[in-house]
Design a protein around this motif. Structure first.
Motif, PDB file in Angstrom:
ATOM      1  N   ARG A 114      -6.774  10.474  -2.707  1.00 53.38           N
ATOM      2  CA  ARG A 114      -7.494   9.385  -3.382  1.00 53.38           C
ATOM      3  C   ARG A 114      -8.292   9.928  -4.557  1.00 53.38           C
ATOM      4  N   GLU A 149     -16.498  -0.673   1.925  1.00 54.06           N
ATOM      5  CA  GLU A 149     -15.802   0.393   2.653  1.00 54.06           C
ATOM      6  C   GLU A 149     -16.149   1.764   2.092  1.00 54.06           C
ATOM      7  N   LYS A 155     -13.533   4.685   3.404  1.00 53.16           N
ATOM      8  CA  LYS A 155     -12.546   5.159   2.444  1.00 53.16           C
ATOM      9  C   LYS A 155     -13.178   5.222   1.090  1.00 53.16           C
ATOM     10  N   GLN A 157     -12.736   4.137  -2.087  1.00 53.54           N
ATOM     11  CA  GLN A 157     -11.890   3.269  -2.908  1.00 53.54           C
ATOM     12  C   GLN A 157     -11.911   3.826  -4.318  1.00 53.54           C
ATOM     13  N   GLN A 246      -0.768  -9.397   4.442  1.00 51.17           N
ATOM     14  CA  GLN A 246      -0.259  -8.205   3.743  1.00 51.17           C
ATOM     15  C   GLN A 246       0.808  -7.547   4.616  1.00 51.17           C
ATOM     16  N   LYS A 317      -7.129  -3.928  13.051  1.00 49.56           N
ATOM     17  CA  LYS A 317      -8.194  -3.292  12.275  1.00 49.56           C
ATOM     18  C   LYS A 317      -9.508  -3.926  12.690  1.00 49.56           C
ATOM     19  N   ILE A 322      -5.803  -1.094   7.081  1.00 44.74           N
ATOM     20  CA  ILE A 322      -4.592  -1.762   6.622  1.00 44.74           C
ATOM     21  C   ILE A 322      -3.616  -0.755   6.042  1.00 44.74           C
ATOM     22  N   GLU A 323      -4.113   0.127   5.193  1.00 46.97           N
ATOM     23  CA  GLU A 323      -3.268   1.170   4.587  1.00 46.97           C
ATOM     24  C   GLU A 323      -3.303   2.424   5.467  1.00 46.97           C
TER      25      GLU A 323
HETATM   26  P1  XMP Z   1      -7.936  -0.734   4.290  1.00 46.38           P
HETATM   27  O1  XMP Z   1      -6.758   0.197   4.277  1.00 46.38           O
HETATM   28  O2  XMP Z   1      -9.205  -0.048   3.896  1.00 46.38           O
HETATM   29  O3  XMP Z   1      -7.659  -1.786   3.147  1.00 46.38           O
HETATM   30  O4  XMP Z   1      -8.063  -1.488   5.575  1.00 46.38           O
HETATM   31  C1  XMP Z   1      -8.420  -2.954   2.943  1.00 46.38           C
HETATM   32  C2  XMP Z   1      -7.803  -3.694   1.778  1.00 46.38           C
HETATM   33  O5  XMP Z   1      -8.064  -2.975   0.565  1.00 46.38           O
HETATM   34  C3  XMP Z   1      -6.851  -2.541  -0.031  1.00 46.38           C
HETATM   35  N1  XMP Z   1      -7.110  -1.151  -0.456  1.00 46.38           N
HETATM   36  C4  XMP Z   1      -7.456  -0.803  -1.682  1.00 46.38           C
HETATM   37  N2  XMP Z   1      -7.577  -1.538  -2.808  1.00 46.38           N
HETATM   38  N3  XMP Z   1      -8.180   0.401  -4.015  1.00 46.38           N
HETATM   39  C5  XMP Z   1      -7.921  -0.914  -3.966  1.00 46.38           C
HETATM   40  O6  XMP Z   1      -7.986  -1.564  -5.018  1.00 46.38           O
HETATM   41  C6  XMP Z   1      -8.072   1.210  -2.942  1.00 46.38           C
HETATM   42  O7  XMP Z   1      -8.308   2.405  -3.016  1.00 46.38           O
HETATM   43  C7  XMP Z   1      -7.680   0.567  -1.722  1.00 46.38           C
HETATM   44  N4  XMP Z   1      -7.481   1.025  -0.457  1.00 46.38           N
HETATM   45  C8  XMP Z   1      -7.134  -0.057   0.290  1.00 46.38           C
HETATM   46  C9  XMP Z   1      -5.791  -2.632   1.041  1.00 46.38           C
HETATM   47  O8  XMP Z   1      -4.499  -2.806   0.500  1.00 46.38           O
HETATM   48  C10 XMP Z   1      -6.281  -3.799   1.852  1.00 46.38           C
HETATM   49  O9  XMP Z   1      -5.913  -5.031   1.287  1.00 46.38           O
END
Ligand code: XMP
Length: 325
Positions: A114, A149, A155, A157, A246, A317, A322-323
């Motif tokens: 990332r 987040e 994460k 982001q 998704q 979750k 999600i990812e």
């Molecule tokens: P996670 O994986 O954290 O994802 O459960 C939650 C939502 O956010 C999207 N996602 C991101 N969107 N930058 C973004 O613009 C990122 O780094 C990123 N990481 C996750 C993911 O697709 C889901 O809808």
């Protein structure tokens, strides 16, 4: 790291959407004045809404790029540029695939991947674009869930800076404007619709900024991106009309023994995820018909070279995300 609370705005109807659009358009105009700004459009609902808001506020003083990082889905750069062309917005496709793959070479740790994507985007690509232009501002589609987040340490982001105590002007040489930072995905969709974006954009499933890199466990190489890209296409074709929030394909690092044409085939594994969710903060796996799960598995193993195993993840979750990274 600052945990300063951002006040959430919920948009439930067209009149609230219009009000939000008017306020944000005025705020962008006021911040940029007679200056110039740039933004990166990925075609997701967030960056698309920001592109429309920015063009309303600045017209041709906003320059919109599609950053082709080599991590996008099949034909995505051309399709998105052409959709916006039809809306009267010119989008320049900026091919920087090599820069991203160079930065990702040998990186396997999720947060380092990332970080590699973030740094390549903001420090290298945008800083170059800004230097070569009169722009002092970058408009971007950070939403409240991205901030939550990141600040919670779940994460990093790719698009969150101020809340981590990073000053983009000092770090990269430009200021970042975030018109969507007080709203979440469900509200962004209402704003996007009110901005006149077509359904294929305002109803588009979320797709992360670091793109297919978030769906590759282990090293991100052009070959591995191609594998997950082909699997993604099949998953999207098969699951697009199930009403899910998704759906995605993940490429695993471990190989497993399979067989093809009577011979041992030590091949790759794809994991399919399909989520029901309102705003991505929590999510549950969509109950797909068994026959459809099998169809997806069969298509992936038959159509994606090197894949011998496909699984469907039924975790919620939390504790999953999600990812994959
Ligand atoms: P996670 O994986 O954290 O994802 O459960 C939650 C939502 O956010 C999207 N996602 C991101 N969107 N930058 C973004 O613009 C990122 O780094 C990123 N990481 C996750 C993911 O697709 C889901 O809808």
């Amino acid at each position: 790291m600052t945990t300063e609370k951002i006040e959430e705005i919920k948009i439930q109807n067209p009149s609230q959407a219009k009000d939000f659009i008017d306020k944000q358009t005025a705020a962008i105009s006021c911040a940029v004045g007679q200056g110039y700004a740039i933004n990166a459009l990925s075609g997701g609902v967030d960056s698309s809404a920001v592109t429309m808001l920015g063009h309303r506020a600045l017209e041709n003083r906003l320059k919109t790029y599609f950053i082709d990082n080599g991590l996008m889905r099949e034909n995505e750069p051309q399709q998105i540029a052409s959709t916006f062309e039809q809306l009267g917005i010119n989008v320049e496709i900026w091919d920087v695939q090599k820069q991203f793959f160079d930065a990702l070479r040998g990186v396997t740790d999720p947060e380092k991947k990332r970080e590699a994507v973030t740094q390549t985007f903001y420090r290298d690509v945008f800083a170059d674009l800004v230097r070569g232009s009169q722009c002092k501002y970058l408009l971007q589609g950070t939403i409240l869930t991205d901030v939550d987040e990141t600040v919670a340490g779940i994460k990093r982001q790719h698009n969150v800076f101020a809340q981590l105590g990073i000053d983009p002007e000092k770090e990269f040489g430009y200021q970042i404007l975030e018109p969507l930072v007080q709203i979440r995905k469900d509200s962004v969709r209402k704003v996007a619709q009110a901005l006149g974006l077509p359904e294929l954009i305002y109803d588009r499933i979320p797709f992360p900024g670091p793109a297919l890199a978030t769906r590759i466990i282990g090293e991100v190489t052009p070959e591995r991106v191609q594998t997950v890209r082909q699997a993604t296409k099949i998953v999207e074709e098969e699951l697009c009309n199930k009403g899910a929030f998704q759906y995605l394909a993940i490429l695993h690092q471990d190989r497993v023994t399979g067989m093809r044409d009577g011979k041992r085939d030590y091949g790759q594994q794809i994991e399919v995820r399909c989520w029901d969710s309102i705003d991505a903060r929590t999510a549950t796996p969509t109950q797909l018909p068994y026959g459809l799960e099998c169809k997806v598995a069969n298509r992936i193993t038959q159509e994606v070279p090197g894949v011998v195993s496909v699984t469907y993840n039924r975790t919620s979750k939390p504790p999953s995300c999600i990812e994959a990274i």
